[in-house]
Design an enzyme around this catalytic site. Structure first.
Site, mmCIF file in Angstrom:
data_model
loop_
_atom_site.group_PDB
_atom_site.id
_atom_site.type_symbol
_atom_site.label_atom_id
_atom_site.label_comp_id
_atom_site.label_asym_id
_atom_site.label_seq_id
_atom_site.Cartn_x
_atom_site.Cartn_y
_atom_site.Cartn_z
ATOM 1 C CB THR A 39 -0.910 0.033 1.245
ATOM 2 O OG1 THR A 39 -0.090 -0.132 2.411
ATOM 3 C CG2 THR A 39 -1.955 -1.069 1.207
ATOM 4 C CG ASP A 182 10.686 -1.877 4.235
ATOM 5 O OD1 ASP A 182 9.564 -2.169 4.677
ATOM 6 O OD2 ASP A 182 11.188 -2.423 3.228
#
Length: 407
Positions: A39, A182
């Site tokens: 997403t 991340d």
């Protein structure tokens, strides 16, 4: 490794490789994404936590533009590059990640950033989908910020500048198509919380994150993470292909990104009909499936945050399951090891289980009652033995803190 152990290991490796002491040691964590997969590059929502497992970097700045890096994976092999005249994709192998951070900072106008010597040691499992690459680039960015006095590492808003350099390094120097989840997790998570990350480009760095309490003890739970040991590769074109399909779908739908579509469907009186009409406007079955995953996954993130905050663990588990099923059927990023591990966890009492990370290998997570992690992990290992898979590695995750200086 504890911070003390990691700092010592990195410092020892540095001294062994370069014959002198580093200026300091910094560390950044790997991450687990609780929900919200694929997403981030669609301007959506995701919900990562930082792991206690970290990559440690011992670093010393240089007067010239040379970069030398060594890792505990191959402690006798020092890789070298030069920032002077360096272009995108100009460094091969793993050293592209840390070298690329310095290159990206210089590209962003930070001319005072020069070369450096560095040594890396890590307990983030490589290739596990727990983002060892972001742990490496973010620890490098924080170290360079510190030694060159850039001043961005001390505030949440400032860290976004370092995050952007880490993302640019992965995308343009290492050739890995990463969306930013991340790096934000590695740089911005706080202990005991999940990071609700809103990836809409119009939001400021102070608007795009909120800390959501993620206290497993409160509900007598454990989050089991199982590294399936199926090789995890994101730079083989599969990830980029899906990203391109989503971007093409947004163009066809006449929106800037699929988040606009997802929000429109979420506000519709009849969401099912609104989703159907959206998918009917797309030309082929593969694109319909990709868009269906992204739109429904963004809504699942909202629902999971609500469910967990209310202590509705059964609902939270069902959302884990729905996420994995969508990633398997619509986004097609799972592999047999991931599907079997998820299936075994569900059959052995997990509230819910799903793959985490980009897919095509890597890890699964399962929400289980406290004290059940070892038992469920063993059942997964037994099933892997029957199928002839590599034996998995398991850990019980807790929400940890973000990148920091350790020595």
């Amino acid at each position: 490794m504890s911070d003390t152990e990691g700092a010592k290991a990195a410092r020892d490796l540095f001294e062994q490789a370069y014959g002198e002491a580093p200026e300091g040691v910094w560390a950044a964590p790997g991450r687990v994404n609780l929900i919200g997969e694929h997403t981030d590059y669609n301007a959506g929502l995701c919900l990562p936590i930082a792991l206690p497992h970290r990559t440690f970097i011992a670093l010393k700045p240089r007067e010239d533009t040379k970069v030398r890096v060594v890792s505990d994976v191959a402690p006798d092999k020092v890789a070298e590059a030069d920032l002077d005249g360096l272009k995108a994709r100009g460094v091969d192998g793993w050293s592209a990640y840390p070298t690329g951070v310095a290159w990206a900072l210089r590209q962003a106008g930070f001319d005072k950033v020069k070369g450096f010597d560095a040594a890396f040691t890590s307990c983030v499992p490589l290739g596990s989908g727990l983002s060892s690459s972001a742990a490496m680039t973010c620890s490098t960015a924080l170290a360079l910020d510190d030694v060159y006095g850039l001043g961005y590492g001390d505030s949440d808003a400032g860290r976004v500048t370092l995050i952007n350099a880490a993302i640019k390094s992965e995308n343009e120097m290492a050739g890995a198509s990463t969306g930013g989840l991340d790096q934000n997790a590695s740089m911005r998570c706080t202990e005991g919380h999940a990071l609700l990350l809103d990836c809409r480009p119009e939001l400021t760095p102070l608007e795009n994150v909120s800390q959501q309490e993620f206290d497993l003890d409160k509900y007598n739970l454990e989050l089991l993470v199982v590294d399936t040991q199926a090789p995890h590769q994101l730079n083989d074109g599969q990830y980029a292909q899906r990203r391109a399909t989503c971007e093409e779908a947004a163009k066809i739908l006449g929106v800037a990104n699929l988040r606009v579509t997802a929000d429109g469907i979420s506000k519709a009186d009849d969401q099912f009909q609104a989703l159907k009409e959206t998918l009917d406007a797309l030309p082929d079955e593969t694109m319909k499936k990709r868009v269906r995953h992204v739109v429904t996954e963004i809504e699942r993130v909202r629902s999971f945050v609500r469910a967990f905050a209310q202590g509705d663990i059964k609902a939270a588990g069902r959302l884990f399951n729905a996420s994995h099923d969508s990633l398997a059927a619509d986004y097609e990023v799972t592999v047999p090891e991931l599907d079997i591990a998820v299936d075994v966890a569900r059959k052995n009492g997990a509230y819910g289980a799903r793959m985490t990370g980009g897919g095509f290998g890597g890890s699964i997570i399962a929400l289980v009652d406290k004290g059940r992690s070892r038992e469920v992990a063993q059942k997964i290992a037994d099933a892997f033995a029957v199928h002839g898979f590599h034996q998995p590695r398991a850990l019980a995750a807790v929400a940890s803190s973000s990148a920091h200086r350790v020595d």
